[in-house]
Structure formats: C-alpha cells, structure tokens
Design a protein around this motif. Structure first.
Motif, PDB file in Angstrom:
ATOM      1  N   LEU A  74       0.819  -1.221   0.000  1.00 54.36           N
ATOM      2  CA  LEU A  74       0.000   0.000   0.000  1.00 54.36           C
ATOM      3  C   LEU A  74       0.850   1.267   0.000  1.00 54.36           C
ATOM      4  N   GLN A  75       2.034   1.212   0.619  1.00 54.36           N
ATOM      5  CA  GLN A  75       2.964   2.349   0.611  1.00 54.36           C
ATOM      6  C   GLN A  75       2.310   3.630   1.140  1.00 54.36           C
ATOM      7  N   MET A  76       1.531   3.485   2.210  1.00 55.47           N
ATOM      8  CA  MET A  76       0.845   4.654   2.767  1.00 55.47           C
ATOM      9  C   MET A  76       1.749   5.384   3.754  1.00 55.47           C
ATOM     10  N   TRP A  77       2.965   5.580   3.363  1.00 59.13           N
ATOM     11  CA  TRP A  77       3.939   6.257   4.220  1.00 59.13           C
ATOM     12  C   TRP A  77       4.306   7.614   3.635  1.00 59.13           C
ATOM     13  N   ASP A  78       4.839   8.463   4.481  1.00 57.53           N
ATOM     14  CA  ASP A  78       5.401   9.752   4.074  1.00 57.53           C
ATOM     15  C   ASP A  78       6.674   9.971   4.866  1.00 57.53           C
ATOM     16  N   PHE A  79       7.669  10.585   4.210  1.00 56.60           N
ATOM     17  CA  PHE A  79       8.951  10.856   4.846  1.00 56.60           C
ATOM     18  C   PHE A  79       9.228  12.356   4.733  1.00 56.60           C
ATOM     19  N   VAL A  80       9.334  13.010   5.874  1.00 56.07           N
ATOM     20  CA  VAL A  80       9.611  14.447   5.890  1.00 56.07           C
ATOM     21  C   VAL A  80      11.059  14.631   6.340  1.00 56.07           C
ATOM     22  N   VAL A  81      11.890  15.084   5.422  1.00 57.09           N
ATOM     23  CA  VAL A  81      13.322  15.284   5.703  1.00 57.09           C
ATOM     24  C   VAL A  81      13.520  16.728   6.162  1.00 57.09           C
ATOM     25  N   VAL A  82      14.011  16.902   7.361  1.00 57.34           N
ATOM     26  CA  VAL A  82      14.175  18.246   7.930  1.00 57.34           C
ATOM     27  C   VAL A  82      15.653  18.522   8.162  1.00 57.34           C
ATOM     28  N   ASP A  83      16.186  19.506   7.439  1.00 54.06           N
ATOM     29  CA  ASP A  83      17.559  19.949   7.682  1.00 54.06           C
ATOM     30  C   ASP A  83      17.618  21.452   7.964  1.00 54.06           C
ATOM     31  N   ASP A  84      16.467  22.071   8.120  1.00 58.34           N
ATOM     32  CA  ASP A  84      16.378  23.492   8.462  1.00 58.34           C
ATOM     33  C   ASP A  84      16.560  23.639   9.976  1.00 58.34           C
ATOM     34  N   PRO A  85      17.633  24.293  10.435  1.00 58.89           N
ATOM     35  CA  PRO A  85      17.880  24.417  11.881  1.00 58.89           C
ATOM     36  C   PRO A  85      16.713  25.037  12.645  1.00 58.89           C
ATOM     37  N   ALA A  86      16.006  25.967  12.027  1.00 58.71           N
ATOM     38  CA  ALA A  86      14.883  26.617  12.713  1.00 58.71           C
ATOM     39  C   ALA A  86      13.752  25.625  12.965  1.00 58.71           C
ATOM     40  N   VAL A  87      13.463  24.777  11.990  1.00 58.61           N
ATOM     41  CA  VAL A  87      12.411  23.775  12.160  1.00 58.61           C
ATOM     42  C   VAL A  87      12.833  22.742  13.203  1.00 58.61           C
ATOM     43  N   LEU A  88      14.093  22.305  13.125  1.00 58.03           N
ATOM     44  CA  LEU A  88      14.594  21.343  14.113  1.00 58.03           C
ATOM     45  C   LEU A  88      14.540  21.918  15.525  1.00 58.03           C
ATOM     46  N   ALA A  89      14.816  23.220  15.649  1.00 53.47           N
ATOM     47  CA  ALA A  89      14.790  23.858  16.962  1.00 53.47           C
ATOM     48  C   ALA A  89      13.385  23.842  17.544  1.00 53.47           C
ATOM     49  N   GLU A  90      12.371  24.061  16.698  1.00 52.27           N
ATOM     50  CA  GLU A  90      10.981  24.037  17.165  1.00 52.27           C
ATOM     51  C   GLU A  90      10.597  22.639  17.638  1.00 52.27           C
ATOM     52  N   ILE A  91      10.944  21.641  16.836  1.00 53.46           N
ATOM     53  CA  ILE A  91      10.605  20.265  17.203  1.00 53.46           C
ATOM     54  C   ILE A  91      11.425  19.819  18.408  1.00 53.46           C
ATOM     55  N   GLY A  92      12.648  20.350  18.514  1.00 53.43           N
ATOM     56  CA  GLY A  92      13.513  20.005  19.639  1.00 53.43           C
ATOM     57  C   GLY A  92      12.950  20.429  20.983  1.00 53.43           C
ATOM     58  N   LYS A  93      12.009  21.369  20.992  1.00 55.08           N
ATOM     59  CA  LYS A  93      11.346  21.751  22.243  1.00 55.08           C
ATOM     60  C   LYS A  93      10.471  20.616  22.759  1.00 55.08           C
ATOM     61  N   LEU A  94      10.063  19.738  21.858  1.00 54.44           N
ATOM     62  CA  LEU A  94       9.209  18.607  22.223  1.00 54.44           C
ATOM     63  C   LEU A  94      10.011  17.319  22.374  1.00 54.44           C
ATOM     64  N   SER A  95      11.063  17.185  21.597  1.00 48.44           N
ATOM     65  CA  SER A  95      11.906  15.986  21.653  1.00 48.44           C
ATOM     66  C   SER A  95      13.354  16.410  21.498  1.00 48.44           C
ATOM     67  N   ILE A  96      14.080  16.455  22.604  1.00 49.39           N
ATOM     68  CA  ILE A  96      15.436  17.010  22.607  1.00 49.39           C
ATOM     69  C   ILE A  96      16.390  16.181  21.759  1.00 49.39           C
ATOM     70  N   GLN A  97      16.082  14.877  21.562  1.00 51.30           N
ATOM     71  CA  GLN A  97      16.976  14.025  20.762  1.00 51.30           C
ATOM     72  C   GLN A  97      17.097  14.518  19.324  1.00 51.30           C
ATOM     73  N   VAL A  98      16.073  15.233  18.853  1.00 48.36           N
ATOM     74  CA  VAL A  98      16.089  15.752  17.491  1.00 48.36           C
ATOM     75  C   VAL A  98      17.235  16.734  17.288  1.00 48.36           C
ATOM     76  N   LEU A  99      17.663  17.392  18.362  1.00 48.06           N
ATOM     77  CA  LEU A  99      18.689  18.430  18.262  1.00 48.06           C
ATOM     78  C   LEU A  99      20.101  17.868  18.172  1.00 48.06           C
TER      79      LEU A  99
END
Length: 476
Positions: A74-99
C-alpha cells in the motif's frame, strides 16, 4: 527528488533492470559495500558533527526507504526530511533528541491502513531500518528516535495531514563518536527457537509478583550489558536521597558503606561524590550489574553478589558484619514479594553491630499511583514503569506499614524517618508537564508551586510523601 510531490507508485520494472525498482531509480555513485559488513557494522550514533549532509545523500536514504517491504504494497507512508535548523529547533522543544543531529527524517503512515497486526507500524519500521543501513553504507550515522514527545504537535509543526500518524524520526549526520563495540545481546539460546518456544523469557508484567528473582537478575544484566544509557538522574529524587543520607549519617561521615542493588549506578555516582571519605562497595544480583555500577560510579570498595552463590559468572559473597552503613534505595519495590524479607535479612547480616541501613521506598499512598495509572494507560509495560529510577524493571510502590513490618521482622530498629514530595516538586512538575499544553500544563505549574508548602504541613509528607526514608539500626 524528496522535495517534490511524490509520483504515483510505479509497477516493478518488468525488464528486470538492476538500475530501478518499481520506479525508484538506483543512484550511479553508490559505494561498494559488503552487505554483511554493513549489517554487523551499523551502530546507533548519539553524537554528530554539525556538518550539513548533502541533499543527494539524503535522497539515497529516502530511496532506500521507498524500496522497503510494506503491507499489501500500500505504501501509505510519508517521509519528511528536515535539515532546516529553525524547524529542528521548534521540534527540539518537544523531543530534545532531534537536536543531536543536523538532519532528522520523520516517518508517518496512514492511520486507517493496515492496522491489523500493526502492519502499518511494521511497514514504517522496515523503511527506517533500510535508511539506517543505507546511512552506514554512505559513511553517515543514524539514531532511531522513538520518543518524539507530543507526536501530534510534531505532526502539526511538520504539516503532515491529520490522517497520517507520525511514528518515529531518524536522526542523520556525520558521526562525531562511533561506538567501537556493538551492545552485548541476550544469549541466543534464550531468544531463538526451532519449531517451538524453548527459551527463557523476561516477563512483560510490571508487577514484581509475576517475576522470579532470577528473572529480575536476567533483566538487570541485559540492561547493564547493553549500556543502559537511559538511566539518567532525576535531580529532585537524587537530592532527596542525598539529603536523607546526610541527615541520617552526617555530611562528613567516613566508614565502610555498601550500596545494595544499585543496578545502574545513577544514585551511587551521587553518593560517591557526596561522601568522598567513605569506602563504598556494591552488591547486586549479578557480577555484570555490579561491574556496570563500578564503571559508572567508581566505588572504591569491593564488588559482591546476592543471593550468595547465585551468579554463574562468579562474584564475591557478601561478608558478614563488615559494613558501617548499607543504603538501599527503591529496591524492595523491584523485588518479588517473597524475596524482600530475604534481602533485608542479608543486609542485616552484612552490617556490623550498631550499623545503619538507610532505606528509601516509594509510598503507595502518594500521588505515585495516579501518575502510574495515567502513564500505563498510554504506554504500559515494564519499560515504562513510573519508578524513581527509569527502566528499573518490575516495580510496586509499598505502604509504610508494609515496609515497617518487614524491617521489624528482620530485626532492625527504626531510629529516624523522613518523607518528601506530598505533591510533585517544582522540578518534577516541570519535567512531567513538559509536553502538556493548556489547562494541564497550568495544573503542573500550580502543583510545583504548592509542593513545598504542602510538605511543610504537619503530617502531610509522612502520610502522602512519595519518597520515604528510614534510618534503621542493627542493635549492638
């Protein structure tokens, strides 16, 4: 390319060309790596260089994901590749491992597709595994992030549609430090079976009554041998332990101290730093876990194993009447009920006449039970028991009456008692509510603000304090 809308799934290449797979083009500049070298050489990387990862390398990772097996194709997957430091910083507030890395690839799958037998989760996991192996083949490092904090909030930040469920992230970058050895695996004969189950399983129940002492020892040994990196000090609990120990034996105390079942060595490390003039020894269920504590906390005394003669790897038997002080923090709760009295009896024998046992336990009549039920309703299982030390294994909070009955039966005399945290401390409230929003987050802050006042109310901490401590004496 990964930044463009995905084309419709293509049929597998009927020509059998090795350069494509179902429309996924095989890059011409892939490194020549032996499959088995990649399989056995891959490591989880926790420290990355800040260097950016070229987009063409990231394309190779997502290509590897797209050719992974998927339920019913079915391939009902999506992959979001994030290399923008600003976006990573926002997500890092929720999951520090992302940083930790310059790139994170987030994997989602359709909520309503292939739910039977968790085939959707399996499909996402297969894609992540493919990317992990591909990263190693490309001289990149990766770290599989399963804890994303508030996953729905992360999904919103990424713009992933609501009908997609976000499962995990894969941190990617150039390794700054690579483990030389793979984590030690559980014995093959315990987990691999031919035609019929014949191994030795570790129970999944969080209740100690469902475990044997041998099960607990096996679980602790497995955690320790695999690095047990998840045990990090919770400062509000560490402070409570140190304050109680200091109040009972004195800050400048020196003598022979035994840490009983320290498991990960988190608290032993703090005690070793606080009581610098003491000779500190360790006793645990296996020599492997005792040695792990020694590596982490550097006790300057001996290494012992309890029960006597139970460890197949050897280990010195705990000597009688040899220690001035024994500490045992949140260990009775982790033992099968039938072994608690035996543990206290062995500690009693190890103490010199007039020696002290500093015992810490988690109070069942505290807020612990409410938090435990709430957490288990979401996660459940041994891994997520809300114990004072994470990943301790099975754990059941005890009442003060149960503990006092046990210590009196062992022959101890209660000299002093101490209790804290009738409400979560400000530190704990901030930690527990870090992923909450709105009214729930406000409640967490209010609880932290009120905690110290409530602890000072006469009898409140003694009745409802989550962390309880007893100073016990072996009569001369």
């Amino acid at each position: 390319m990964m930044n463009e809308p995905s084309p419709p799934p293509a049929e597998p290449n009927s020509s059998g060309s090795p350069d494509t797979y179902g429309g996924v083009e095989k890059a011409a500049d892939l490194p020549a790596k032996d499959f088995w070298d990649v399989l056995y050489g891959r490591r989880s990387i926790r420290r990355f260089k800040p260097d950016a990862v070229p987009r063409d390398q990231l394309d190779k990772l997502t290509n590897a994901a797209l050719i992974a097996p998927t339920s019913c194709n079915l391939q009902m997957w999506d992959f979001v590749v994030v290399d923008d430091p600003a976006v990573l910083a926002e997500i890092g507030k929720l999951s520090i491992q992302v940083l930790n890395a310059p790139v994170c690839i987030f994997v989602s799958y359709g909520r309503e597709f292939s739910e039977d037998s968790y085939a959707n989760v399996q499909s996402a996991a297969a894609a992540i595994q493919n990317m992990s192996l591909a990263a190693y083949a490309l001289d990149l490092g990766s770290f599989w992030i399963t804890q994303l904090g508030d996953r729905e909030k992360v999904r919103e930040l990424l713009g992933v549609p609501p009908d997609r469920e976000l499962y995990a992230g894969l941190a990617v970058g150039y390794p700054d430090a690579t483990p030389k050895k793979a984590p030690v695996r559980r014995p093959k004969e315990h987990v691999c079976h031919l035609n019929h189950y014949a191994g030795r399983h570790i129970p999944s129940s969080p209740r100690p009554a469902d475990w044997s002492l041998e099960d607990v020892a096996l679980y602790h040994r497995s955690r320790a041998l695999n690095g047990n990196r998840y045990n990090k000090p919770r400062l509000w609990e560490q402070s409570a332990v140190l304050d109680a120990t200091e109040a009972f034996i004195g800050r400048e105390w020196s003598g022979r101290l035994l840490e009983f079942m320290p498991f990960s060595g988190v608290l032993t490390m703090a005690i070793r730093a606080r009581f610098k003039n003491a000779e500190i020894s360790v006793c645990d269920l296996t020599l492997g876990t005792a040695e792990f504590s020694k590596k982490r906390a550097s006790p300057n005394g001996g290494l012992y194993v309890w029960p006597d003669g139970a460890d197949e790897a050897g280990g010195e038997v705990l000597p009688d009447e040899s220690f001035d002080v024994v500490t045992a923090f949140f260990r009775l709760e982790a033992l099968p009920p039938e072994n608690r009295a035996a543990a206290l009896a062995r500690i009693y024998r190890a103490l010199k006449p007039g020696g002290k046992l500093v015992l810490g336990f988690c109070n069942r009549r505290s807020y612990h039970g409410l938090m435990e039920r709430a957490r288990r309703g979401r996660l459940g299982g041994v891994e997520y028991v809300l114990a004072p030390e994470p990943h301790l294994g099975p754990f059941d909070a005890l009442t003060s009456g149960e503990v006092k009955s046990l210590v009196h039966s062992a022959g101890f005399r209660v000299l002093q008692s101490r209790a804290v945290h009738a409400l979560p401390s400000a530190q704990e409230s901030a930690f527990r509510s870090r992923n909450l929003r709105g009214p729930l987050a406000l409640c967490g802050k209010l609880a932290g603000a009120c905690a110290r006042l409530v602890d000072q109310l006469p009898g409140a901490a003694a009745l409802f304090g989550r962390l309880q401590f007893l100073c016990l004496e072996k009569p001369s």
